[in-house]
Enzyme design. Structure first.
Site, PDB file in Angstrom:
ATOM      1  N   GLY A 256       0.834  -1.191   0.000  1.00 38.50           N
ATOM      2  CA  GLY A 256       0.000   0.000   0.000  1.00 38.50           C
ATOM      3  C   GLY A 256       0.875   1.248   0.000  1.00 38.50           C
ATOM      4  O   GLY A 256       0.641   2.197  -0.744  1.00 38.50           O
ATOM      5  N   ALA A 257       1.905   1.229   0.861  1.00 44.94           N
ATOM      6  CA  ALA A 257       2.822   2.367   0.954  1.00 44.94           C
ATOM      7  C   ALA A 257       4.065   1.942   1.732  1.00 44.94           C
ATOM      8  O   ALA A 257       4.058   0.905   2.396  1.00 44.94           O
ATOM      9  CB  ALA A 257       2.148   3.540   1.656  1.00 44.94           C
ATOM     10  N   MET A 258       5.118   2.764   1.631  1.00 47.28           N
ATOM     11  CA  MET A 258       6.364   2.462   2.341  1.00 47.28           C
ATOM     12  C   MET A 258       6.949   3.744   2.905  1.00 47.28           C
ATOM     13  O   MET A 258       7.095   4.740   2.209  1.00 47.28           O
ATOM     14  CB  MET A 258       7.345   1.778   1.375  1.00 47.28           C
ATOM     15  CG  MET A 258       8.716   1.522   1.959  1.00 47.28           C
ATOM     16  SD  MET A 258       8.670   0.368   3.354  1.00 47.28           S
ATOM     17  CE  MET A 258      10.060   0.948   4.319  1.00 47.28           C
TER      18      MET A 258
ATOM     19  N   ASN B 135       9.770   5.132   3.754  1.00 46.68           N
ATOM     20  CA  ASN B 135      11.141   5.642   3.607  1.00 46.68           C
ATOM     21  C   ASN B 135      11.250   7.064   4.150  1.00 46.68           C
ATOM     22  O   ASN B 135      10.431   7.918   3.812  1.00 46.68           O
ATOM     23  CB  ASN B 135      11.533   5.661   2.132  1.00 46.68           C
ATOM     24  CG  ASN B 135      11.099   4.420   1.407  1.00 46.68           C
ATOM     25  OD1 ASN B 135      11.501   3.334   1.743  1.00 46.68           O
ATOM     26  ND2 ASN B 135      10.223   4.580   0.421  1.00 46.68           N
TER      27      ASN B 135
ATOM     28  N   GLU C  92       1.820   6.077   7.517  1.00 48.88           N
ATOM     29  CA  GLU C  92       3.206   6.297   7.069  1.00 48.88           C
ATOM     30  C   GLU C  92       3.861   7.473   7.795  1.00 48.88           C
ATOM     31  O   GLU C  92       5.062   7.449   8.076  1.00 48.88           O
ATOM     32  CB  GLU C  92       3.252   6.511   5.557  1.00 48.88           C
ATOM     33  CG  GLU C  92       2.662   5.367   4.733  1.00 48.88           C
ATOM     34  CD  GLU C  92       3.252   4.014   5.076  1.00 48.88           C
ATOM     35  OE1 GLU C  92       4.426   3.944   5.451  1.00 48.88           O
ATOM     36  OE2 GLU C  92       2.513   3.011   4.991  1.00 48.88           O
TER      37      GLU C  92
HETATM   38 ZN   LIG Z   1       3.695   0.270   8.343  1.00 47.90          ZN
END
Ligand SMILES: [Zn+2]
Length: 1028
Positions: free
Chosen positions: A429-431, A433, A465
């Site tokens: 879904g998302a990262m 970083n 996030e």
């Molecule tokens: Zn997470």
């Protein structure tokens, strides 16, 4: 990371393979800790039989001469069963060779013959050797453990001994700083790189062991201030553990810094890991490229040689060479751009703060942004140019949440910029970083086709996030066994922050509650695992990204927050974050900091250890006589024969029980009692008669409750008489708990059905959603068994309870977010079960929309339902597919895709799955969702399973063994099987794959789920026939 690609986190796996025959590693020498500390010379290499070489992991994917190849390929085939469990097919070269498109190259005839002969001999040898328990291999043969002996080391690709045999790196050298230069080349789909790593020596050594995966290293040099100049050094490669060892020309001395420089090149990956490439068509139909990174958990090593473990924090100074017309982004702000060659420029980014390798990121491609500066921090949303008008909502949301977190944690976001990038092909879904958060497009973009749930989804993922910028990036778990410290916190904070920041956002508490229900279903199987769990192999690490780390972790934090109260909980978090900034932690560090707040009044560590070190959760049984309540706790199991089982008596939780009763005055409710024994008796402190008692108020505790018959009846009567005497969460939890208990025979199914009779008076989303989930699941199981007469009766039951409410819904977006969400829930169920006039209305709306050539606006909350009705005809399906192919609205496309995958046309379903696997017309990122949708329908559920079987090797190559995507595919494609024949088929299929690897946790889970479904049928069919 947010691994859940869609808004639905239902299908999360639970099981842990706890004892496979491969768990025991052969004993190997820890050479780096051996006295002498000398580099290995060729003469030191000892003789070892071929078979033992395989067993001690001596083989990898090094490049070989042609003459050597047949011999090696035979050995590789033999070695697969023992080795792939640790290295798997995590990149396109590991394990066995694959060409750049991912298909396996075929062995030659000579190879096959050699293979067959060697196979017979070697299998016999391997079986004999491997069956000897605790056997260790030396030149003198097999020794039992504890005998003193000389041990064999793994062999590097060049045949020399590799000086390290463990999957975790040695601790004698630590990285301080990386200076990394990278240049992707989209024409050759390769990249070249050079990394300079400044290391500090903690203990004298001759070797520097670090990670590298699939990199073609051309040169390595080592320098020290005292040496005067850099010296070219030898290096050894041991691909099975993704490790290389640099052999120093002289001993590296404790306390000294050295600089290791490595030049290398590699292919831009065509999976979703490492430094990977994405092709797409620009508006003028020309082919374009974009390269992005996804390093968590173990793929930084496939972009640059590094110490790829979370505890090895260092600073990173990154330079990227790119074509002039492109844009490059990295974690830190850009410092300078300088021309380096014709049409090529180099972007230099500021050096980062101390961080883990898996948080490093860069993106190169054609992107545009929209930005806002807030208190000196530049917040930007990047997307493909034609989608730039879909980023404004994300920008406003990110700005608000950034402000919220800075105030709540009382620690400023430490970077000068925060980029959120919509990546056009992204597995998760998302990262998170640091400073460069990457998203799948549907998790970041918002437009006029987004529904109220889409909006919530974008908000949730951004909240998750952004929380990670503190919990994960600033303070990081030391090792993957404590992944929940990252993910449990981020999941908890996403709901908490949304509730505090977006007060108009509907039902965030209810969404979290639904997740808890679903996670507990999975956590109540025998094969579940503790939140904090020893893990070592890549596959085990990948498998940690599941509902237990995320949702159970978050649920335990919710329970703790309610026990400590908001202010104390917040103070504990602030201490923890302040104390461990730029460092790594274990669970105990958190509990120690929380204990500083409770000041001896409550031992948080003692309490929470019972929740994170034990798998599963408790069932609290309540028996009341007047004002005296007898309490008992045991582990709740849904497994085979659970109702007859005496639960494992070693399980004991410290449960902060909460309860409410009739006439409970507000300032006293809810009551709290800490149940830290197997059983206890409490007296209800009320003057009036006790009419009813409800434990686990709002289901804020991670346990379920069973009452004596008369207390269940009192609650059922209360719901009929005055449902709002209990909160919506309490009503939903009663529905959940009674169906769960009925499922294992603790409560008659008739009582569960009886309890739902109050639903005619229900107006809240949470209880209705839970009731539809329970009845819908029964419907699906019966439907797949061809029990049409019972299916109709389930449907009639829902119509009787909620028919009026469904009829009252109007086909618009009107109302507040909560009303809109309820409408969507009710009509989705009604249309997908062909109830009332739902499908007719939807089909009519579709026709009008199609007649307008798709230009009429549709109510966005109901768009998916309308598209699904339209996709039932060939004409409608084709029309939708054309829109899908030409649209730039990701919100609309995701609704169309789900509609396309809901057709009854078998040929189209197969085509969709195949086309998505190929990834050109429909991106491969959509595949797991397509399989999940297909597997739920009557015509599709067998097709989905067949597809998984036929394409298993490609699926695990593309999405990584053990990953969330593979977990999702395995559990969804088998979740509605309920016959012994299917059980046997699933077992047999995965047993045949044991050649390649140990069973996935999700496979164990899938098998247990089918067993549960079979038992559920045996137990409840009779009752359903009687009571429906
Ligand atoms: Zn997470």
């Amino acid at each position: 990371m947010e691994p859940f690609p869609s808004g639905d986190r239902i299908q999360l796996p639970r099981n842990m393979i706890e004892n496979t025959m491969f768990e025991e590693e052969p004993d190997v020498v820890d050479l780096a800790k051996e006295p002498g500390l000398h580099p290995l010379e060729p003469d030191d290499v000892e003789y070892e039989p071929r078979s033992s070489r395989l067993l001690v992991r001596g083989l990898g994917e090094h490049e070989m001469d042609d003459d050597e190849e047949d011999y090696e390929s035979s050995a590789k085939l033999l070695g697969m069963s023992f080795m792939n469990r640790s290295s798997g097919l995590r990149n396109n070269t590991a394990g066995y060779r694959q060409n750049s498109e991912g298909s396996c190259s075929l062995p030659s005839v000579r190879t096959m013959v050699v293979c067959a002969v060697v196979l017979v001999i070697a299998v016999s040898v391997i079986m004999v050797i491997y069956l000897l328990p605790k056997c260790t291999f030396t030149k003198e043969g097999c020794h039992k453990k504890n005998n003193s002996m000389e041990l064999i080391y793994p062999l590097a690709t060049n045949g020399k001994r590799f000086p390290w045999a463990k999957t975790r790196l040695p601790t004698d050298v630590v990285p301080l700083r990386y200076d990394l230069v990278l240049q992707p080349n989209f024409t050759t789909t390769t990249f070249s790189g050079s990394v300079q790593i400044t290391v500090n020596v903690v203990q004298d050594t001759w070797n520097i062991v670090l990670h590298s995966s699939g990199l073609n290293i051309t040169k390595a040099t080592l320098s020290a201030v005292s040496w005067g100049h850099a010296k070219e050094v030898d290096f050894l490669e041991y691909p099975l553990n993704d490790q290389i060892a640099v052999v120093a020309p002289k001993s590296l001395l404790v306390g000294q810094n050295y600089t290791l420089t490595i030049n290398y090149s590699s292919n831009l990956s065509n999976t979703y890991y490492g430094f990977y490439r994405i092709s797409y068509k620009a508006e003028n139909s020309t082919q374009r490229w974009l390269a992005a990174t996804q390093f968590e958990p173990l793929s930084a090593r496939s972009a640059f040689p590094c110490f790829d473990e979370p505890a090895y924090k260092a600073t990173f100074a990154i330079k990227i060479k790119r074509e002039e017309q492109h844009l490059a982004l990295s974690n830190m702000p850009k410092k300078a751009t300088t021309p380096v060659a014709d049409g090529i420029v180099q972007d230099e980014f500021s050096a980062s703060l101390k961080m883990s390798t898996y948080l490093v990121a860069f993106v190169v491609g054609d992107l545009k942004n929209s930005s806002k500066e807030v208190n000196g921090i530049q917040v930007s949303i990047y997307a493909m140019p034609q989608k730039l008008d879909q980023v404004e909502y994300a920008l406003d949301t990110a700005v608000k949440l950034l402000d919220f977190y800075q105030k709540y944690f009382e620690i400023e976001y430490p970077l000068q910029k925060l980029d959120l990038v919509a990546i056009p092909d992204f597995q998760a879904g998302a990262m998170e970083n640091w400073g460069l958060i990457t998203f799948r497009e549907t998790a970041l973009l918002y437009d006029n086709t987004s529904s109220v749930m889409d909006k919530k989804r974008v908000t949730t993922v951004i909240a998750h996030e952004l929380a990670h910028q503190w919990f994960c990036n600033l303070v990081t778990m030391e090792w993957w066994n404590d992944l929940w410290l990252n993910e449990g916190f981020a999941t908890f904070m996403e709901y908490f922050a949304m509730k505090k920041t977006f007060k108009d956002m509907s039902a965030t508490d209810e969404d979290f509650l639904n997740l808890r229900f679903k996670t507990m279903m999975k956590d109540s199987l025998n094969s579940s695992h503790p939140i904090s769990l020893a893990v070592e192999t890549p596959e085990q690490i990948e498998e940690m990204f599941d509902a237990v780390s995320y949702v159970k972790g978050a649920s335990l934090l919710l329970m703790l927050k309610n026990l400590l109260k908001d202010d104390a909980f917040k103070a504990g978090i602030q201490i923890y974050l302040h104390n461990h900034s730029y460092k790594s932690t274990r669970s105990d560090d958190l509990w120690d900091d929380m204990n500083k707040i409770t000041n001896g009044t409550l031992d948080v560590k003692k309490l929470m250890k019972t929740w994170i070190l034990q798998k599963g959760f408790p069932l609290v049984t309540v028996k009341r006589k007047g004002k005296t309540v007898y309490l008992q706790q045991e582990r709740f199991l849904r497994s085979a024969g659970a109702e007859n089982q005496t639960s494992d008596s070693s399980y004991l939780w410290h449960i902060p029980l909460t309860y409410t009763i009739n006439n409970c005055s507000l300032h006293l409710c809810p009551y709290v009692y800490l149940l830290d024994q197997k059983s206890a008796t409490i007296t209800l402190n009320v003057s009036d008669d006790v009419k009813w008692v409800k434990f686990n108020v709002d289901m804020n505790g991670y346990y379920i409750v069973h009452y004596a018959e008369e207390d269940w009846q009192a609650l059922i009567d209360l719901l009929q008489r005055d449902p709002t005497a209990l909160s919506a969460e309490d009503r939903a939890s009663l529905i959940n708990n009674i169906f769960t208990l009925a499922g294992i025979g603790k409560v008659p199914m008739a009582s569960a059905l009886h309890l739902t009779n109050y639903l005619e008076k229900e107006n809240d989303t949470a209880p209705i959603t839970q009731a539809l989930y329970q009845l819908g699941h029964i419907y699906s199981l019966l439907e797949k068994r061809g029990m049409g007469y019972l299916v109709v009766r389930v449907k009639n039951k829902v119509e009787q309870l909620l028919g009026n409410k469904i009829k009252q819904q109007i086909w618009t977006n009107s109302g507040n977010p909560s009303e809109r969400e309820l409408r969507s829930t009710l009509l989705t169920f009604a249309c997908s079960h062909d109830m009332e006039s739902c499908s007719t209305n939807a089909a009519q709306l579709f026709k009008t929309w199609k007649d307008s050539n798709g230009t009429n606006s549709l109510p966005t909350d109901l768009m998916k339902i309308i598209f699904t009705a339209g996709a039932k005809t060939t004409d409608g399906w084709n029309f939708l597919f054309d829109i899908y192919s030409s649209s730039v609205s990701e919100a609309k496309k995701s609704k169309i895709l789900e509609a396309l995958a809901s057709t009854d046309d078998v040929a189209k379903l197969i085509w969709l799955m195949q086309t998505s696997l190929e990834g050109d017309i429909i991106r491969a990122q959509e595949l797991s969702h397509i399989i999940a949708t297909v597997s739920q329908s009557l015509p599709g559920h067998l097709l989905a399973w067949d597809f998984v079987k036929e394409n298993w090797e490609t699926l695990v190559w593309k999405f990584h063994r053990g990953s969330y995507t593979i977990q999702h595919i395995v559990t969804m494609s088998t979740s509605l099987f309920s016959t012994k024949a299917h059980l046997l088929e699933v077992k047999t299929f995965f047993e045949s794959k044991l050649e390649e690897s140990s069973p996935h946790r999700s496979v164990t889970e899938a098998i247990e789920t089918i067993q549960m479904n079979i038992q559920w049928m045996d137990r409840n069919l009779g009752q359903l026939q009687q009571w429906l």
